[in-house]
Design a protein around this motif. Structure first.
Motif, PDB file in Angstrom:
ATOM      1  N   PHE A 106      73.898  40.170  42.738  1.00 53.08           N
ATOM      2  CA  PHE A 106      72.554  40.599  43.113  1.00 53.08           C
ATOM      3  C   PHE A 106      72.017  41.634  42.124  1.00 53.08           C
ATOM      4  CE2 PHE A 106      69.736  43.482  45.534  1.00 53.08           C
ATOM      5  CZ  PHE A 106      68.740  42.568  45.867  1.00 53.08           C
ATOM      6  N   ILE A 107      72.862  42.562  41.710  1.00 53.34           N
ATOM      7  CA  ILE A 107      72.443  43.540  40.704  1.00 53.34           C
ATOM      8  C   ILE A 107      72.153  42.838  39.378  1.00 53.34           C
ATOM      9  CG2 ILE A 107      73.196  45.541  39.361  1.00 53.34           C
ATOM     10  CD1 ILE A 107      74.764  46.476  41.773  1.00 53.34           C
ATOM     11  N   HIS A 108      72.941  41.825  39.057  1.00 53.36           N
ATOM     12  CA  HIS A 108      72.686  41.063  37.831  1.00 53.36           C
ATOM     13  C   HIS A 108      71.340  40.340  37.902  1.00 53.36           C
ATOM     14  CE1 HIS A 108      73.411  38.824  34.210  1.00 53.36           C
ATOM     15  NE2 HIS A 108      73.390  37.663  34.847  1.00 53.36           N
ATOM     16  N   LEU A 109      70.983  39.866  39.079  1.00 49.81           N
ATOM     17  CA  LEU A 109      69.673  39.245  39.258  1.00 49.81           C
ATOM     18  C   LEU A 109      68.545  40.252  39.015  1.00 49.81           C
ATOM     19  CD1 LEU A 109      67.700  37.020  40.242  1.00 49.81           C
ATOM     20  CD2 LEU A 109      68.219  37.760  42.586  1.00 49.81           C
ATOM     21  N   ILE A 110      68.709  41.457  39.528  1.00 46.89           N
ATOM     22  CA  ILE A 110      67.687  42.489  39.333  1.00 46.89           C
ATOM     23  C   ILE A 110      67.575  42.870  37.856  1.00 46.89           C
ATOM     24  CG2 ILE A 110      67.045  44.865  39.892  1.00 46.89           C
ATOM     25  CD1 ILE A 110      68.331  44.497  42.603  1.00 46.89           C
ATOM     26  N   VAL A 111      68.713  43.070  37.217  1.00 48.69           N
ATOM     27  CA  VAL A 111      68.705  43.453  35.799  1.00 48.69           C
ATOM     28  C   VAL A 111      68.099  42.350  34.943  1.00 48.69           C
ATOM     29  CG1 VAL A 111      70.183  44.016  33.832  1.00 48.69           C
ATOM     30  CG2 VAL A 111      70.661  45.020  36.068  1.00 48.69           C
ATOM     31  N   THR A 112      68.468  41.113  35.231  1.00 48.82           N
ATOM     32  CA  THR A 112      67.926  39.993  34.459  1.00 48.82           C
ATOM     33  C   THR A 112      66.416  39.852  34.662  1.00 48.82           C
ATOM     34  OG1 THR A 112      70.040  38.832  34.652  1.00 48.82           O
ATOM     35  CG2 THR A 112      68.124  37.519  34.050  1.00 48.82           C
ATOM     36  N   SER A 118      60.394  38.671  34.703  1.00 48.98           N
ATOM     37  CA  SER A 118      60.070  37.609  35.665  1.00 48.98           C
ATOM     38  C   SER A 118      61.349  37.167  36.364  1.00 48.98           C
ATOM     39  CB  SER A 118      59.406  36.410  34.979  1.00 48.98           C
ATOM     40  OG  SER A 118      60.309  35.817  34.063  1.00 48.98           O
ATOM     41  N   LEU A 119      61.161  36.585  37.541  1.00 49.84           N
ATOM     42  CA  LEU A 119      62.306  36.045  38.253  1.00 49.84           C
ATOM     43  C   LEU A 119      62.798  34.774  37.560  1.00 49.84           C
ATOM     44  CD1 LEU A 119      61.204  36.454  41.982  1.00 49.84           C
ATOM     45  CD2 LEU A 119      62.987  37.745  40.787  1.00 49.84           C
ATOM     46  N   PRO A 120      64.098  34.517  37.605  1.00 49.06           N
ATOM     47  CA  PRO A 120      64.616  33.296  36.963  1.00 49.06           C
ATOM     48  C   PRO A 120      64.049  32.042  37.620  1.00 49.06           C
ATOM     49  CG  PRO A 120      66.390  34.852  37.409  1.00 49.06           C
ATOM     50  CD  PRO A 120      65.184  35.377  38.110  1.00 49.06           C
ATOM     51  N   THR A 121      63.580  31.139  36.816  1.00 55.80           N
ATOM     52  CA  THR A 121      63.054  29.859  37.293  1.00 55.80           C
ATOM     53  C   THR A 121      63.888  28.683  36.808  1.00 55.80           C
ATOM     54  OG1 THR A 121      61.552  29.746  35.388  1.00 55.80           O
ATOM     55  CG2 THR A 121      60.706  30.756  37.409  1.00 55.80           C
ATOM     56  N   ASN A 122      64.974  28.989  36.126  1.00 51.87           N
ATOM     57  CA  ASN A 122      65.831  27.943  35.593  1.00 51.87           C
ATOM     58  C   ASN A 122      66.880  27.580  36.650  1.00 51.87           C
ATOM     59  OD1 ASN A 122      67.375  26.198  34.088  1.00 51.87           O
ATOM     60  ND2 ASN A 122      67.564  27.548  32.323  1.00 51.87           N
ATOM     61  N   LEU A 123      66.915  26.308  37.044  1.00 55.15           N
ATOM     62  CA  LEU A 123      67.878  25.867  38.052  1.00 55.15           C
ATOM     63  C   LEU A 123      69.321  25.983  37.543  1.00 55.15           C
ATOM     64  CD1 LEU A 123      66.109  22.709  39.541  1.00 55.15           C
ATOM     65  CD2 LEU A 123      66.210  25.034  40.473  1.00 55.15           C
ATOM     66  N   PHE A 124      69.510  25.817  36.243  1.00 60.93           N
ATOM     67  CA  PHE A 124      70.850  25.950  35.673  1.00 60.93           C
ATOM     68  C   PHE A 124      71.370  27.375  35.856  1.00 60.93           C
ATOM     69  CE2 PHE A 124      73.793  26.666  32.105  1.00 60.93           C
ATOM     70  CZ  PHE A 124      74.671  25.616  32.294  1.00 60.93           C
ATOM     71  N   TRP A 125      70.505  28.360  35.721  1.00 62.45           N
ATOM     72  CA  TRP A 125      70.900  29.762  35.902  1.00 62.45           C
ATOM     73  C   TRP A 125      71.302  30.021  37.342  1.00 62.45           C
ATOM     74  CZ3 TRP A 125      69.730  34.052  38.738  1.00 62.45           C
ATOM     75  CH2 TRP A 125      70.163  35.282  38.233  1.00 62.45           C
ATOM     76  N   TRP A 126      70.523  29.528  38.297  1.00 65.73           N
ATOM     77  CA  TRP A 126      70.844  29.719  39.711  1.00 65.73           C
ATOM     78  C   TRP A 126      72.140  29.014  40.097  1.00 65.73           C
ATOM     79  CZ3 TRP A 126      68.751  33.335  42.593  1.00 65.73           C
ATOM     80  CH2 TRP A 126      67.484  33.813  42.279  1.00 65.73           C
ATOM     81  N   ALA A 127      72.324  27.799  39.609  1.00 61.55           N
ATOM     82  CA  ALA A 127      73.557  27.069  39.913  1.00 61.55           C
ATOM     83  C   ALA A 127      74.773  27.787  39.339  1.00 61.55           C
ATOM     84  CB  ALA A 127      73.473  25.646  39.359  1.00 61.55           C
ATOM     85  N   LEU A 128      74.609  28.363  38.158  1.00 63.71           N
ATOM     86  CA  LEU A 128      75.712  29.100  37.546  1.00 63.71           C
ATOM     87  C   LEU A 128      76.045  30.354  38.342  1.00 63.71           C
ATOM     88  CD1 LEU A 128      77.689  29.438  35.173  1.00 63.71           C
ATOM     89  CD2 LEU A 128      75.883  30.673  33.967  1.00 63.71           C
ATOM     90  N   GLN A 129      75.041  31.056  38.850  1.00 65.93           N
ATOM     91  CA  GLN A 129      75.288  32.253  39.630  1.00 65.93           C
ATOM     92  C   GLN A 129      75.989  31.932  40.951  1.00 65.93           C
ATOM     93  OE1 GLN A 129      74.782  35.205  38.116  1.00 65.93           O
ATOM     94  NE2 GLN A 129      74.127  33.860  36.450  1.00 65.93           N
ATOM     95  N   ILE A 130      75.592  30.854  41.587  1.00 65.25           N
ATOM     96  CA  ILE A 130      76.238  30.453  42.844  1.00 65.25           C
ATOM     97  C   ILE A 130      77.696  30.078  42.604  1.00 65.25           C
ATOM     98  CG2 ILE A 130      76.228  28.737  44.682  1.00 65.25           C
ATOM     99  CD1 ILE A 130      73.196  28.613  44.425  1.00 65.25           C
ATOM    100  N   PHE A 131      77.925  29.304  41.551  1.00 66.42           N
ATOM    101  CA  PHE A 131      79.301  28.914  41.233  1.00 66.42           C
ATOM    102  C   PHE A 131      80.129  30.124  40.822  1.00 66.42           C
ATOM    103  CE2 PHE A 131      82.527  27.471  38.174  1.00 66.42           C
ATOM    104  CZ  PHE A 131      83.212  26.570  38.965  1.00 66.42           C
TER     105      PHE A 131
END
Length: 206
Positions: A106-112, A118-131
């Motif tokens: 979550f902190i990495h999401l805020i820093v990024t 802007s908030l990440p809009t790349n699905l590959f980034w979100w899938a990588l964070q979940i994994f």
């Protein structure tokens, strides 16, 4: 008469104190970024790519349609494996692994988001964070449970090291002989040796 409250167990307030939790989050987050930076710099130098902070903080660098994006994805997965070791060393409690793993991401999401404006809009980034969060949680919980379930030793030794067996006698650490069955052994008072005699029951059996 008012009922007295049960005093808390020793160590509970120390383990759950906000100061300690905050310090563990800060140290774990710094270790997360430090390990990722080392892996990213090493990978970029080997691949001959230019090293920049975008590779570490920008979500736009993680793309599924480029070789650089897939390479960064593998680096972040490897970073999650290493951070499971940091969780074992810093947290060491399986019940807190999920909270700390989600807090790190979550902190990495805020820093990024702040770095990229802007908030990440790349699905590959979100899938990588979940994994990555799932991998860090599962491996961290397994490591912490393995450490929690290890037998506790108090500095004692096994039966073979507590005493030296000599025939039917066992010489303990205090130098006193203890007999096993029939034979000769030295008394506890050191007055001499005595002989063990087999006892018979009423039927005359030994």
């Amino acid at each position: 008469m008012p009922r007295r409250r049960r005093p808390p167990r020793p160590g509970v307030l120390a383990d759950l104190s906000p100061t300690r939790i905050l310090s563990q989050i800060v140290v774990l987050q710094l270790a997360y970024y430090a390990c990722a930076a080392i892996l990213i710099i090493f990978t970029a130098l080997v691949a001959g790519k230019e090293v920049s902070t975008d590779l570490l903080f920008s979500w736009r660098s993680l793309r599924g349609d480029t070789t650089v994006g897939w390479t960064l994805g593998l680096v972040w997965v490897l970073n999650s494996l290493v951070c499971a070791i940091f969780i074992l060393l810093l947290i060491a409690r399986s019940k807190l692994v999920l909270d700390f793993a989600l807090t790190v991401h979550f902190i990495h999401l805020i820093v990024t988001s702040l770095y990229s404006h802007s908030l990440p809009t790349n699905l590959f980034w979100w899938a990588l964070q979940i994994f990555s969060a799932a991998l860090m949680t599962s491996l961290g919980m397994w490591a912490c449970q393995w450490r929690e379930l290890r037998p506790i030793t108090f500095g004692g030794k096994g039966a073979g090291s507590n005493g030296t067996q000599q025939g039917n006698n066992v010489v303990g650490d205090d130098g006193v002989g203890h007999s096993r069955g029939t034979g000769r052994a030295r008394g506890r008072d050191g007055a001499g040796e005595y002989e063990m005699v087999a006892m018979n029951d009423r039927n005359g059996n030994v």
